[in-house]
Design a protein around this motif. Structure first.
Motif, mmCIF file in Angstrom:
data_model
loop_
_atom_site.group_PDB
_atom_site.id
_atom_site.type_symbol
_atom_site.label_atom_id
_atom_site.label_comp_id
_atom_site.label_asym_id
_atom_site.label_seq_id
_atom_site.Cartn_x
_atom_site.Cartn_y
_atom_site.Cartn_z
ATOM 1 N N THR A 1 -3.458 -5.633 -47.098
ATOM 2 C CA THR A 1 -4.000 -4.363 -46.596
ATOM 3 C C THR A 1 -5.523 -4.420 -46.512
ATOM 4 N N ILE A 2 -6.159 -5.004 -47.532
ATOM 5 C CA ILE A 2 -7.616 -5.151 -47.516
ATOM 6 C C ILE A 2 -8.065 -5.966 -46.303
ATOM 7 N N LEU A 3 -7.295 -7.003 -45.982
ATOM 8 C CA LEU A 3 -7.634 -7.867 -44.847
ATOM 9 C C LEU A 3 -7.183 -7.279 -43.510
ATOM 10 N N GLU A 4 -6.634 -6.061 -43.537
ATOM 11 C CA GLU A 4 -6.217 -5.334 -42.331
ATOM 12 C C GLU A 4 -5.151 -6.100 -41.536
ATOM 13 N N VAL A 5 -4.296 -6.790 -42.261
ATOM 14 C CA VAL A 5 -3.218 -7.523 -41.590
ATOM 15 C C VAL A 5 -2.229 -6.585 -40.895
ATOM 16 N N PRO A 6 -1.831 -5.430 -41.516
ATOM 17 C CA PRO A 6 -0.906 -4.533 -40.798
ATOM 18 C C PRO A 6 -1.426 -4.105 -39.435
ATOM 19 N N GLN A 7 -2.735 -3.808 -39.362
ATOM 20 C CA GLN A 7 -3.308 -3.409 -38.073
ATOM 21 C C GLN A 7 -3.243 -4.547 -37.063
ATOM 22 N N GLN A 8 -3.502 -5.779 -37.534
ATOM 23 C CA GLN A 8 -3.452 -6.928 -36.632
ATOM 24 C C GLN A 8 -2.029 -7.192 -36.144
ATOM 25 N N VAL A 9 -1.050 -7.038 -37.061
ATOM 26 C CA VAL A 9 0.346 -7.222 -36.669
ATOM 27 C C VAL A 9 0.762 -6.158 -35.651
ATOM 28 N N ALA A 10 0.327 -4.918 -35.888
ATOM 29 C CA ALA A 10 0.639 -3.834 -34.949
ATOM 30 C C ALA A 10 0.065 -4.122 -33.570
ATOM 31 N N GLU A 11 -1.167 -4.601 -33.533
ATOM 32 C CA GLU A 11 -1.789 -4.924 -32.248
ATOM 33 C C GLU A 11 -1.032 -6.038 -31.533
ATOM 34 N N TRP A 12 -0.588 -7.034 -32.306
ATOM 35 C CA TRP A 12 0.141 -8.148 -31.698
ATOM 36 C C TRP A 12 1.475 -7.675 -31.140
ATOM 37 N N ILE A 13 2.172 -6.854 -31.904
ATOM 38 C CA ILE A 13 3.484 -6.364 -31.455
ATOM 39 C C ILE A 13 3.340 -5.494 -30.219
ATOM 40 N N PHE A 14 2.373 -4.579 -30.240
ATOM 41 C CA PHE A 14 2.196 -3.674 -29.100
ATOM 42 C C PHE A 14 1.687 -4.413 -27.871
ATOM 43 N N ALA A 15 0.982 -5.520 -28.086
ATOM 44 C CA ALA A 15 0.572 -6.340 -26.949
ATOM 45 C C ALA A 15 1.783 -6.989 -26.299
ATOM 46 N N PHE A 16 2.809 -7.253 -27.113
ATOM 47 C CA PHE A 16 4.039 -7.852 -26.591
ATOM 48 C C PHE A 16 4.920 -6.803 -25.929
ATOM 49 N N SER A 17 5.124 -5.666 -26.621
ATOM 50 C CA SER A 17 5.946 -4.587 -26.087
ATOM 51 C C SER A 17 5.773 -3.343 -26.953
ATOM 52 N N SER A 18 5.898 -2.181 -26.331
ATOM 53 C CA SER A 18 5.886 -0.922 -27.078
ATOM 54 C C SER A 18 7.256 -0.252 -27.053
ATOM 55 N N ASP A 19 8.250 -0.942 -26.512
ATOM 56 C CA ASP A 19 9.613 -0.417 -26.436
ATOM 57 C C ASP A 19 10.280 -0.561 -27.806
ATOM 58 N N PRO A 20 10.761 0.544 -28.418
ATOM 59 C CA PRO A 20 11.416 0.451 -29.728
ATOM 60 C C PRO A 20 12.591 -0.517 -29.742
ATOM 61 N N ILE A 21 13.310 -0.632 -28.628
ATOM 62 C CA ILE A 21 14.458 -1.543 -28.568
ATOM 63 C C ILE A 21 13.999 -2.987 -28.752
ATOM 64 N N VAL A 22 12.927 -3.346 -28.047
ATOM 65 C CA VAL A 22 12.399 -4.710 -28.147
ATOM 66 C C VAL A 22 11.809 -4.949 -29.531
ATOM 67 N N ILE A 23 11.095 -3.959 -30.066
ATOM 68 C CA ILE A 23 10.472 -4.117 -31.383
ATOM 69 C C ILE A 23 11.527 -4.290 -32.459
ATOM 70 N N LEU A 24 12.613 -3.504 -32.400
ATOM 71 C CA LEU A 24 13.699 -3.664 -33.366
ATOM 72 C C LEU A 24 14.335 -5.046 -33.252
ATOM 73 N N LEU A 25 14.462 -5.557 -32.035
ATOM 74 C CA LEU A 25 15.010 -6.892 -31.842
ATOM 75 C C LEU A 25 14.104 -7.943 -32.495
ATOM 76 N N LEU A 26 12.787 -7.819 -32.260
ATOM 77 C CA LEU A 26 11.841 -8.773 -32.849
ATOM 78 C C LEU A 26 11.888 -8.726 -34.378
ATOM 79 N N LEU A 27 11.921 -7.506 -34.922
ATOM 80 C CA LEU A 27 11.944 -7.368 -36.381
ATOM 81 C C LEU A 27 13.250 -7.891 -36.971
ATOM 82 N N ASN A 28 14.360 -7.682 -36.271
ATOM 83 C CA ASN A 28 15.634 -8.213 -36.755
ATOM 84 C C ASN A 28 15.606 -9.741 -36.799
ATOM 85 N N VAL A 29 15.072 -10.356 -35.741
ATOM 86 C CA VAL A 29 14.982 -11.815 -35.719
ATOM 87 C C VAL A 29 14.081 -12.298 -36.857
ATOM 88 N N LEU A 30 12.955 -11.607 -37.069
ATOM 89 C CA LEU A 30 12.032 -11.977 -38.144
ATOM 90 C C LEU A 30 12.724 -11.936 -39.502
#
Length: 425
Positions: free
Chosen positions: A293-322
């Motif tokens: 959190t200090i290194l602001e990793v959540p914000q960086q991960v959010a930016e990376w995910i939203f750069a890929f897609s903002s569709d909840p269906i796609v995001i859930l798919l990515l998180l499931n694979v992860l």
């Protein structure tokens, strides 16, 4: 730079075989040294503060309940009741294995405890009746994964603490997916048993069914006692866990009378070891998450995910694979403690309900309990059944397919998770 040091130190310490809490704390220390302007005394402070939660006390109590119930002969009674219910089905003893795991998992909340207790009875019995060793081991390991999703669930409690959401609603959300999983295993067992002509039991008389039901009733009602008390506001989750301990002691000592007072010190000692292992991992992981959190990793991960897609269906798919990949290499609770603080801040921005996501994440990580190389439940069942792990893994594939189908359904049909919390919550 600091993030590279953090991740690099974690990987290095894991490779040289240090215990996971030391790996997490050591990586956090290295990152703080790289940052330079934070006092190192923050690590022991955060180490203690991370688990200084009233809700965390529920976990030791539920672990103790599982130990007491196992010692009190509850497994034998649940197997007898399950046999009366589903024994006449094709593959009768295999069906008993699944139903017993659903009942026992709803008491212990732990998949490994289920594998050890039910497996020690069912694996030798199934092999004796002609079931193949790999099939027996695979079924036992996979059916035990019903435990952490059917309430009470230690893993759901941990998610509720991390995400700061209602544990009662998480419990309610786990019922439908847990029952779906159990029924899916029963269907797959039916298909395999018909093809291999596995034996069935004679249909019991009504008096035999009633006798086994009465014998197991004291144990079977425990999950409903816990959920009922939570729903009516009689106690919190932690208080519910304490009530469950008292109830388990009562039926073990005075109703079934299989639990001996002389066994209590050993039970407490075994529980203390499990609690110590879990809490040190939790404390180390929460320090690690704080540094992220200090290194602001959540914000960086959010930016990376939203750069890929903002569709909840796609995001859930990515998180499931992860989580599926991570679950193959890391124990579920440790994976949650490390990853969730990074991922949870993203959920509100894409409209994903945290209760729904919690059940999906816990369900997802259950698959890792039966997939090599870690596969804790599969490894344990293979040792009990004296079956090579590679053979057990191949035999588990049909049941893993059932897990993935149910995971897909609960991921993209949120109502399967949220219906019961909405109805009763």
């Amino acid at each position: 730079m600091e993030l590279t040091i953090l991740v690099g130190t974690l990987v290095l310490t894991l490779l040289i075989g240090l215990p996971l809490p030391m790996c997490l704390a050591g990586a956090s220390l290295a990152a703080l040294l790289a940052i330079g302007d934070l006092p190192l005394g923050m690590i022991p402070q955060r180490f203690v503060a991370g688990i200084n939660s009233f809700a965390f006390m529920a976990i030791p109590f539920f672990l103790l309940v599982g130990q007491i119930m196992n010692e009190a002969g509850i497994t034998r009674r649940i197997v007898a009741f399950s046999n009366a219910l589903v024994g006449p089905m094709p593959g009768g003893l295999a069906q008993v294995n699944v139903v017993s795991s659903m009942f026992f998992g709803g008491i212990s909340g732990s998949a490994t405890a289920d594998t050890a207790s039910v497996g020690s009875i069912m694996i030798p019995a199934m092999k004796k009746e002609g079931y193949s060793g790999p099939f027996t081991v695979a079924l036992t390991a996979c059916s035990s994964t019903c435990g952490p999703i059917i309430p009470p669930s230690i893993t759901l409690i941990l998610y509720g603490i991390i995400a700061e959401v209602s544990i009662t609603q998480l419990f309610l959300g786990g019922y439908v997916p847990g029952i779906m999983l159990g029924l899916g295993f029963m269907v797959m067992t039916y298909i395999i048993s018909k093809r291999r002509n596995y034996p069935t039991y004679a249909r019991p008389s009504l008096s035999e069914l009633a006798r086994t039901a009465v014998s197991a009733a004291w144990a079977v009602i425990l999950p409903f006692l816990i959920i009922g008390g939570l729903l009516f506001g009689l106690f919190t989750v932690t208080e519910a866990a304490a009530v469950a301990v008292v109830y388990a002691l009562f039926i073990g000592l005075f109703v079934y009378r299989d639990l001996k007072v002389t066994a209590l010190p050993r039970i407490l000692f075994q529980t203390a070891i499990r609690v110590g292992a879990l809490m040190t991992v939790a404390a180390g992981a929460l320090v690690f998450a704080w540094v992220l959190t200090i290194l602001e990793v959540p914000q960086q991960v959010a930016e990376w995910i939203f750069a890929f897609s903002s569709d909840p269906i796609v995001i859930l798919l990515l998180l499931n694979v992860l989580f599926l990949v991570i679950g193959m290499f890391m124990e579920a609770k440790a994976a949650m403690l490390i990853l969730l603080p990074v991922i949870l801040p993203i959920l509100p921005e894409v409209g994903i309900d945290p209760i729904h996501f919690g059940v999906v994440v816990v369900f997802n990580l259950l698959v890792g309990l039966v997939t090599p190389p870690v596969g804790l439940c599969l490894n344990l069942a293979a040792k009990i059944g004296d079956v090579p792990l590679n053979q057990a893994a191949v035999a588990a594939l049909p049941f893993i397919a059932v897990q993935l189908i149910v995971l897909f359904l609960i991921t993209y049909i949120p109502g399967l998770v949220l219906w019961l919390p909405g109805l009763l919550g």
